[in-house]
Every structure is written in C-alpha cells, then in structure tokens.
Design an enzyme around this catalytic site. Sequence first.
Site, mmCIF file in Angstrom:
data_model
loop_
_atom_site.group_PDB
_atom_site.id
_atom_site.type_symbol
_atom_site.label_atom_id
_atom_site.label_comp_id
_atom_site.label_asym_id
_atom_site.label_seq_id
_atom_site.Cartn_x
_atom_site.Cartn_y
_atom_site.Cartn_z
ATOM 1 N N LEU A 6 0.814 -1.268 -0.035
ATOM 2 C CA LEU A 6 -0.087 0.103 -0.133
ATOM 3 C C LEU A 6 0.778 1.266 0.009
ATOM 4 O O LEU A 6 2.049 1.227 0.516
ATOM 5 C CB LEU A 6 -1.027 0.059 1.283
ATOM 6 C CG LEU A 6 -1.820 -1.290 1.239
ATOM 7 C CD1 LEU A 6 -2.755 -1.232 2.486
ATOM 8 C CD2 LEU A 6 -2.765 -1.250 0.189
ATOM 9 N N HIS A 7 0.323 2.178 -0.996
ATOM 10 C CA HIS A 7 1.003 3.593 -0.934
ATOM 11 C C HIS A 7 0.037 4.800 -0.924
ATOM 12 O O HIS A 7 -1.151 4.407 -0.627
ATOM 13 C CB HIS A 7 1.862 3.490 -2.150
ATOM 14 C CG HIS A 7 1.116 3.246 -3.659
ATOM 15 N ND1 HIS A 7 0.131 4.150 -3.947
ATOM 16 C CD2 HIS A 7 1.135 2.124 -4.125
ATOM 17 C CE1 HIS A 7 -0.261 3.542 -4.938
ATOM 18 N NE2 HIS A 7 0.409 2.163 -5.226
ATOM 19 N N HIS A 43 -3.485 4.259 -2.720
ATOM 20 C CA HIS A 43 -4.232 3.238 -2.035
ATOM 21 C C HIS A 43 -5.056 3.921 -0.828
ATOM 22 O O HIS A 43 -6.116 3.852 -0.551
ATOM 23 C CB HIS A 43 -3.859 1.961 -1.502
ATOM 24 C CG HIS A 43 -2.997 1.254 -2.487
ATOM 25 N ND1 HIS A 43 -1.640 0.921 -2.382
ATOM 26 C CD2 HIS A 43 -3.639 0.313 -3.455
ATOM 27 C CE1 HIS A 43 -1.507 0.098 -3.492
ATOM 28 N NE2 HIS A 43 -2.521 -0.234 -4.168
ATOM 29 N N GLN A 75 -4.639 -12.745 -12.799
ATOM 30 C CA GLN A 75 -4.571 -11.710 -13.747
ATOM 31 C C GLN A 75 -3.022 -11.665 -14.367
ATOM 32 O O GLN A 75 -2.728 -10.522 -15.093
ATOM 33 C CB GLN A 75 -5.141 -10.401 -13.188
ATOM 34 C CG GLN A 75 -4.380 -9.804 -11.852
ATOM 35 C CD GLN A 75 -5.093 -8.613 -11.157
ATOM 36 O OE1 GLN A 75 -5.910 -8.894 -10.768
ATOM 37 N NE2 GLN A 75 -4.431 -7.339 -11.311
ATOM 38 N N GLN A 100 -8.217 6.043 -10.630
ATOM 39 C CA GLN A 100 -8.156 6.600 -11.869
ATOM 40 C C GLN A 100 -7.038 6.055 -12.458
ATOM 41 O O GLN A 100 -6.786 6.059 -13.742
ATOM 42 C CB GLN A 100 -8.482 7.904 -11.810
ATOM 43 C CG GLN A 100 -9.910 8.468 -12.229
ATOM 44 C CD GLN A 100 -10.476 7.752 -13.573
ATOM 45 O OE1 GLN A 100 -11.644 7.424 -13.297
ATOM 46 N NE2 GLN A 100 -9.801 7.756 -14.621
ATOM 47 N N LYS A 101 -6.084 5.699 -11.821
ATOM 48 C CA LYS A 101 -4.444 5.282 -12.022
ATOM 49 C C LYS A 101 -4.701 4.271 -13.129
ATOM 50 O O LYS A 101 -3.997 4.203 -14.138
ATOM 51 C CB LYS A 101 -3.820 4.803 -11.107
ATOM 52 C CG LYS A 101 -2.590 4.119 -11.229
ATOM 53 C CD LYS A 101 -1.356 4.799 -11.762
ATOM 54 C CE LYS A 101 -0.114 4.273 -11.946
ATOM 55 N NZ LYS A 101 -0.152 2.824 -12.482
ATOM 56 N N VAL A 128 -2.907 9.651 -7.814
ATOM 57 C CA VAL A 128 -1.962 10.474 -6.773
ATOM 58 C C VAL A 128 -0.663 10.364 -7.149
ATOM 59 O O VAL A 128 -0.248 9.150 -7.941
ATOM 60 C CB VAL A 128 -1.964 9.618 -5.327
ATOM 61 C CG1 VAL A 128 -0.847 10.109 -4.301
ATOM 62 C CG2 VAL A 128 -3.412 9.765 -4.679
ATOM 63 N N SER A 173 2.913 3.904 -7.514
ATOM 64 C CA SER A 173 2.502 2.529 -7.853
ATOM 65 C C SER A 173 3.383 1.518 -6.936
ATOM 66 O O SER A 173 4.522 1.701 -6.716
ATOM 67 C CB SER A 173 3.021 2.386 -9.166
ATOM 68 O OG SER A 173 3.074 0.778 -9.595
#
Length: 296
Positions: free
Chosen positions: A40-41, A44, A68, A161-162, A189, A198
Amino acid sequence: MTHSTASAPSTPVVARTGEELQALRPKLGRLALVPTMGALHAGHRSLIAAAREHAESVAVSIFVNPLQFGPNEDYDRYPRTFDADLAACAEEGVDVVFAPTVKDMYPDAGPDGIGQIVTVDPGSMGRVLEGEFRPGFFQGVLTVVNKLFNLVRPDVAVFGQKDAQQVAVVRRMVRDLCLPVTILSAPTVRDPDGLATSSRNVYLSPEERTSALALSRALFAGADAAPSGPAAVLAAAGAVLGEAAHATPPVSVDYLALVDPATFTEVDGDYRGEAVLAVAAWVGETRLIDNVPLTL
Ligand code: AMP
C-alpha cells in the site's frame, strides 16, 4: 462499525476467509470496499479516504491475484508487505482487512494451475490497450473482483483512476451483469515530481525512475494541447516519448492512445468531449502505466 479518532489507531479486524467475513458483515452496516494487491502507498490511502466518505465501514482487500498475471509477468516477485499494509490500514481507520490465501479464492488451485473454470469475459473492452498487451488480464481482474464483491458484499467499491481502463471495465461489468454495488473512482495520486505512485515503482533504480518521469511529462504535454484537438494531443505526448526513447535507460512504449473514457475505444480526429490519454511503457524490466483525463 465505529472507531475512535482521538486515540491511537486501532488495528483492523483481519478476515482470512469468506466465512470469517460473513460473520462480521452484519455489524459493518453500509460498507465500502477498496480492492488492492497490497504494498500500500499514498494512492491506496486516498482510495481508503474516499471510501470513508461514502460508508459507515471500510474494508480493504489485499490479494495478489494469480489469475490476472501472464506466465512471464511479475506474480512471484510482486511486493508483499502485509505487516506494513496492516499498519497503513490502521492509520487510515480501516475496519476490516480481507486477506485471503490463493486456496481461499481458488479452492481447486494446485501444482497445475488455479483450477478456475468459469470466468468473467470482459468482451471487446478486454482486448484493447492493456488487454491487447496483457491477454487474459481483464478476465482475471473481473473474475477476482466479482468474487470479492460476492464475499465482501460491499455497497460501494472504490477504484483508482490510475488504472482507468480497469475502472471502465469494472463499471461495465456492474452494468451488464446487474451487480448490486456502486462503483466510485478517485483521482491518481502522484509523487511531487509527477510519477504516479505505484507498488511497482520499488522495482525502479534511481536512473530508471528519472527516465520514467517521461510518462507523466508526456501526458501533461498532451493535456496542455487538448484545446487544439486529438491530433495535437497525441503529437505533443508522442514528442516527449520519442525523446525518452533515446534516454539512458530508454523508455519503450507499448501504447499511447486517446480514448473514450467509458468504452476505451480510440477517439477520431474531430472528437469533442471527455477523453483519457493513456500510456504504457517499459523502463528496464518494469512496465508502467499512467493516464490523464482531459476535455477536447
Ligand atoms: P493495486 O494494488 O495496484 O491493484 O491497486 C489497487 C487500487 O489502487 C486500484 O483501484 C488502483 O487503481 C488504485 N491505485 C493504484 N495506484 C494509484 C494511484 N497512484 N492513485 C490512485 N489510485 C491508485
């Protein structure tokens, strides 16, 4: 679920299985889910903050979804930082962390694969841009998101939205399959230098990180050209990426595209209205994606 803001952050309840989650569910009231793969960054955290505004309780799922990832992708080396993630969730006032194992999510998983027979087909939206370069990616995303929705039963789910194409495909799944959940998205962000935060940024060496700044520079140059129309947007962004192809280390572009935000089909030369300028590129061994919304 209520929690105190005055005292030290309390550790969220950790649910490992769907059954554990079902036992908690009645106490959670209106629930927002933030699906993540962990590590997490700040991106998130912004989704968690947005989720808080739309629900009584917030659940964060942490699951690196094998379905995925392609065979040559980074599933094995994807960063896994559960203790730090739990601390971040505590700081953000998260109520429940859902952290299932592969076996919980894919009960038939074994040495030969994960044993999933029925999957969610993203249709034509899953074959363009990310879907073209990562075959099966959106099928894997939609399948796991569907499982998460069924296990967590959120009223609201928040996406970044990233990953603009992911939000669009998830919204379409919810609409086409009549899923009882509201999808919200939150803006990208960025670090102060423009790089979108990311989990994969930890792969970048300092030199690669400098080269990677070309992605956001290209997108901002494209956005600045929006009043002049689609061709000017693509030319401005393409010029920045063209230069970056000769940087050390170089930036190698998978795609640069100007698309309709709902369908992710490329817009034509006289298009007017909302659009997304999206890019995917390699810097060294790391594949990065980024995008900006703009109005033509
Ligand atoms: P991931 O853990 O990479 O699968 O991402 C989980 C969620 O966080 C997705 O909805 C992403 O779009 C979102 N996210 C990732 N990076 C950012 C960012 N820089 N800004 C906003 N949301 C992000």
